[in-house]
Design a protein around this motif. Structure first.
Motif, PDB file in Angstrom:
ATOM      1  N   ALA A  11      -7.202  -6.233   6.079  1.00 41.32           N
ATOM      2  CA  ALA A  11      -7.295  -5.573   4.768  1.00 41.32           C
ATOM      3  C   ALA A  11      -7.703  -4.113   4.914  1.00 41.32           C
ATOM      4  O   ALA A  11      -7.271  -3.259   4.131  1.00 41.32           O
ATOM      5  CB  ALA A  11      -8.290  -6.319   3.895  1.00 41.32           C
ATOM      6  N   GLY A  14      -5.033  -1.310   4.981  1.00 36.55           N
ATOM      7  CA  GLY A  14      -4.187  -1.069   3.820  1.00 36.55           C
ATOM      8  C   GLY A  14      -3.855   0.391   3.568  1.00 36.55           C
ATOM      9  O   GLY A  14      -2.678   0.751   3.431  1.00 36.55           O
ATOM     10  N   TRP A  34      -0.625  -2.896  -3.864  1.00 35.09           N
ATOM     11  CA  TRP A  34      -0.958  -3.445  -2.551  1.00 35.09           C
ATOM     12  C   TRP A  34      -1.971  -4.586  -2.681  1.00 35.09           C
ATOM     13  O   TRP A  34      -1.811  -5.645  -2.072  1.00 35.09           O
ATOM     14  CB  TRP A  34      -1.514  -2.337  -1.659  1.00 35.09           C
ATOM     15  CG  TRP A  34      -1.823  -2.798  -0.277  1.00 35.09           C
ATOM     16  CD1 TRP A  34      -3.019  -3.268   0.188  1.00 35.09           C
ATOM     17  CD2 TRP A  34      -0.918  -2.865   0.827  1.00 35.09           C
ATOM     18  NE1 TRP A  34      -2.915  -3.612   1.506  1.00 35.09           N
ATOM     19  CE2 TRP A  34      -1.633  -3.375   1.929  1.00 35.09           C
ATOM     20  CE3 TRP A  34       0.432  -2.522   0.982  1.00 35.09           C
ATOM     21  CZ2 TRP A  34      -1.047  -3.555   3.175  1.00 35.09           C
ATOM     22  CZ3 TRP A  34       1.013  -2.703   2.224  1.00 35.09           C
ATOM     23  CH2 TRP A  34       0.284  -3.217   3.300  1.00 35.09           C
ATOM     24  N   LYS A  37      -0.350  -7.690  -4.191  1.00 37.24           N
ATOM     25  CA  LYS A  37       0.651  -8.309  -3.335  1.00 37.24           C
ATOM     26  C   LYS A  37       0.036  -9.007  -2.128  1.00 37.24           C
ATOM     27  O   LYS A  37       0.530 -10.053  -1.698  1.00 37.24           O
ATOM     28  CB  LYS A  37       1.620  -7.222  -2.871  1.00 37.24           C
ATOM     29  CG  LYS A  37       2.891  -7.709  -2.210  1.00 37.24           C
ATOM     30  CD  LYS A  37       3.781  -6.497  -1.953  1.00 37.24           C
ATOM     31  CE  LYS A  37       5.153  -6.885  -1.481  1.00 37.24           C
ATOM     32  NZ  LYS A  37       6.018  -5.697  -1.269  1.00 37.24           N
ATOM     33  N   TYR A  38      -1.039  -8.456  -1.610  1.00 37.30           N
ATOM     34  CA  TYR A  38      -1.635  -8.992  -0.393  1.00 37.30           C
ATOM     35  C   TYR A  38      -2.960  -9.713  -0.674  1.00 37.30           C
ATOM     36  O   TYR A  38      -3.053 -10.930  -0.522  1.00 37.30           O
ATOM     37  CB  TYR A  38      -1.826  -7.870   0.632  1.00 37.30           C
ATOM     38  CG  TYR A  38      -0.507  -7.417   1.227  1.00 37.30           C
ATOM     39  CD1 TYR A  38       0.013  -8.029   2.357  1.00 37.30           C
ATOM     40  CD2 TYR A  38       0.237  -6.389   0.649  1.00 37.30           C
ATOM     41  CE1 TYR A  38       1.228  -7.638   2.907  1.00 37.30           C
ATOM     42  CE2 TYR A  38       1.448  -5.985   1.186  1.00 37.30           C
ATOM     43  CZ  TYR A  38       1.936  -6.614   2.311  1.00 37.30           C
ATOM     44  OH  TYR A  38       3.143  -6.231   2.839  1.00 37.30           O
ATOM     45  N   ASP A  41      -2.748 -12.618  -3.333  1.00 35.32           N
ATOM     46  CA  ASP A  41      -1.723 -13.655  -3.175  1.00 35.32           C
ATOM     47  C   ASP A  41      -2.398 -15.014  -2.973  1.00 35.32           C
ATOM     48  O   ASP A  41      -3.142 -15.200  -2.011  1.00 35.32           O
ATOM     49  CB  ASP A  41      -0.843 -13.318  -1.970  1.00 35.32           C
ATOM     50  CG  ASP A  41       0.319 -14.296  -1.776  1.00 35.32           C
ATOM     51  OD1 ASP A  41       0.296 -15.403  -2.351  1.00 35.32           O
ATOM     52  OD2 ASP A  41       1.249 -13.947  -1.024  1.00 35.32           O
ATOM     53  N   TRP A  45      -1.504 -13.962   3.299  1.00 34.30           N
ATOM     54  CA  TRP A  45      -0.543 -13.057   3.922  1.00 34.30           C
ATOM     55  C   TRP A  45      -0.899 -12.926   5.399  1.00 34.30           C
ATOM     56  O   TRP A  45      -1.995 -13.296   5.826  1.00 34.30           O
ATOM     57  CB  TRP A  45      -0.551 -11.679   3.246  1.00 34.30           C
ATOM     58  CG  TRP A  45      -1.857 -10.939   3.386  1.00 34.30           C
ATOM     59  CD1 TRP A  45      -2.985 -11.111   2.635  1.00 34.30           C
ATOM     60  CD2 TRP A  45      -2.167  -9.914   4.335  1.00 34.30           C
ATOM     61  NE1 TRP A  45      -3.977 -10.258   3.054  1.00 34.30           N
ATOM     62  CE2 TRP A  45      -3.513  -9.518   4.102  1.00 34.30           C
ATOM     63  CE3 TRP A  45      -1.445  -9.288   5.353  1.00 34.30           C
ATOM     64  CZ2 TRP A  45      -4.142  -8.523   4.853  1.00 34.30           C
ATOM     65  CZ3 TRP A  45      -2.078  -8.298   6.107  1.00 34.30           C
ATOM     66  CH2 TRP A  45      -3.407  -7.925   5.847  1.00 34.30           C
ATOM     67  N   GLY A  47       0.164 -10.113   8.855  1.00 36.37           N
ATOM     68  CA  GLY A  47       0.962  -8.985   9.317  1.00 36.37           C
ATOM     69  C   GLY A  47       0.537  -8.524  10.694  1.00 36.37           C
ATOM     70  O   GLY A  47      -0.548  -8.870  11.185  1.00 36.37           O
ATOM     71  N   ALA A  61       5.154  -7.573   8.084  1.00 36.09           N
ATOM     72  CA  ALA A  61       4.263  -8.464   7.342  1.00 36.09           C
ATOM     73  C   ALA A  61       5.028  -9.498   6.538  1.00 36.09           C
ATOM     74  O   ALA A  61       6.223  -9.356   6.258  1.00 36.09           O
ATOM     75  CB  ALA A  61       3.354  -7.658   6.411  1.00 36.09           C
ATOM     76  N   TRP A  63       4.276 -12.186   2.968  1.00 38.16           N
ATOM     77  CA  TRP A  63       3.407 -12.714   1.917  1.00 38.16           C
ATOM     78  C   TRP A  63       3.636 -14.206   1.847  1.00 38.16           C
ATOM     79  O   TRP A  63       4.775 -14.688   1.874  1.00 38.16           O
ATOM     80  CB  TRP A  63       3.747 -12.105   0.555  1.00 38.16           C
ATOM     81  CG  TRP A  63       4.195 -10.691   0.630  1.00 38.16           C
ATOM     82  CD1 TRP A  63       3.403  -9.592   0.792  1.00 38.16           C
ATOM     83  CD2 TRP A  63       5.547 -10.200   0.579  1.00 38.16           C
ATOM     84  NE1 TRP A  63       4.167  -8.463   0.832  1.00 38.16           N
ATOM     85  CE2 TRP A  63       5.484  -8.805   0.709  1.00 38.16           C
ATOM     86  CE3 TRP A  63       6.776 -10.809   0.436  1.00 38.16           C
ATOM     87  CZ2 TRP A  63       6.624  -8.000   0.700  1.00 38.16           C
ATOM     88  CZ3 TRP A  63       7.912 -10.020   0.436  1.00 38.16           C
ATOM     89  CH2 TRP A  63       7.820  -8.641   0.566  1.00 38.16           C
ATOM     90  N   ASP A  81       8.058  -4.958   3.587  1.00 40.00           N
ATOM     91  CA  ASP A  81       7.231  -3.787   3.899  1.00 40.00           C
ATOM     92  C   ASP A  81       7.268  -3.496   5.401  1.00 40.00           C
ATOM     93  O   ASP A  81       6.244  -3.168   6.023  1.00 40.00           O
ATOM     94  CB  ASP A  81       5.788  -3.990   3.423  1.00 40.00           C
ATOM     95  CG  ASP A  81       5.686  -4.113   1.914  1.00 40.00           C
ATOM     96  OD1 ASP A  81       6.549  -3.549   1.222  1.00 40.00           O
ATOM     97  OD2 ASP A  81       4.758  -4.781   1.439  1.00 40.00           O
TER      98      ASP A  81
END
Length: 313
Positions: A11, A14, A34, A37-38, A41, A45, A47, A61, A63, A81
């Motif tokens: 995180a 970001g 952001w 979405k991450y 969620d 997620w 990534g 990444a 989701w 992304d």
């Protein structure tokens, strides 16, 4: 020369990832979008990032999405992304930044998910197939139908921006007849279509005294309203025509003249095919990186294909 390596993202990465995406694609990615979405969620997620010195120069990444496969809850990842700084694309030895990030990503998720998927353009398709070992699963075809084709909305139709506890009985009934497709409980519906900060969705439904009996969600852009997702609870789909009529009436109220669906297996498709309209190639396929061939085959044969699989981007 600074060292290059690939690691899992966090995180805290970001802001740097958003800066990379903005520089590569020329479009800002807001902090609110952001976070929605991450971090928010419901299905999580994962990534990987390519790092040169202390600078993030690549990102790959997915989701999380909850999926039913023959009634069994699974988690899959929607890939997106994806970006590599042009100045760093030759890093990582012979494999390159992209391949090193994808190798690390899929090594981590291989034992957790039946497949990952995406909807790339032509250039990204070739790169993904070559380096991420994906393959094309299905073409995507649009069905574009005039709102006038559906007839009047039923008397029990209603609309709103979010769903409440009256949605719960519908999902429990729907999951018994739609045993392969996205999990659409109330928490996921409100996260996906109400909490998003950068796009407006309008929900429509039919209701009785015990709760909702069918539900759909629209994304209206100009004269076209994309039917992003829908649920009915009749196995033969006979409850979908009045639901689509309610969606058409709400779309018309919002200025649209056409409803846009994805062609898909499952209930409702015979109805849509019987109506006058236009078929269009979407311009992108659905691709997959597969770890469970049986699950992918089941999804391809019986899963409900809806635009909400794609329009996170």
């Amino acid at each position: 020369m600074s060292a290059f390596w690939v690691r899992e993202s966090s995180a805290a990465d970001g802001p740097a990832i958003r800066g990379l995406l903005a520089s590569v694609f020329g479009q800002e990615f807001s902090e609110d979008e952001w976070r929605w979405k991450y971090a928010l969620d419901p299905d999580g997620w994962f990534g990987t990032v390519g790092v040169l010195g202390e600078r993030i120069v690549g990102h790959y990444a997915g989701w999380g999405m909850g999926l039913l496969v023959d009634g069994e809850p699974r988690r899959i990842f929607a890939i997106g992304d994806v970006a590599t700084d042009p100045s760093a694309r030759s890093l990582g030895g012979k494999s390159g930044v992209f391949k090193e990030m994808t190798a690390a990503f899929y090594a981590r998720v291989a034992g957790e998910v039946p497949f990952c998927f995406g909807f790339p353009n032509a250039r990204a398709l070739a790169v993904s197939h070559r380096f991420a070992l994906t393959r094309t699963l299905l073409p995507i075809e649009l069905l574009v139908i005039s709102v006038e084709s559906f007839g009047p909305a039923p008397a029990d139709a209603a609309a709103g921006d979010a769903v409440d506890e009256t949605f719960d009985p519908l999902w429990e009934a729907a999951r018994r007849v739609r045993t392969t497709g996205l999990i659409r409980d109330r928490a996921r519906v409100n996260w996906r279509f109400h909490a998003r900060p950068s796009r407006y969705y309008r929900m429509v439904w039919r209701a009785s005294g015990t709760g909702m009996t069918a539900w759909a969600v629209l994304s209206v852009v100009g004269e076209e309203a994309v039917v992003a997702d829908y649920l009915g609870c009749e196995a033969d789909g006979r409850d979908l025509r009045p639901l689509f009529a309610a969606a058409a009436e709400e779309a018309r109220r919002l200025g649209a003249r056409r409803l846009v669906f994805w062609s898909s297996p499952g209930p409702g498709q015979a109805l849509l095919a019987s109506l006058p309209g236009e078929r269009r190639a979407a311009g992108f396929p659905m691709i997959v990186r597969v770890f469970d061939e049986a699950a992918v085959r089941t999804f391809a044969e019986r899963g409900l294909l809806v635009p909400s699989l794609y329009d996170l981007v």
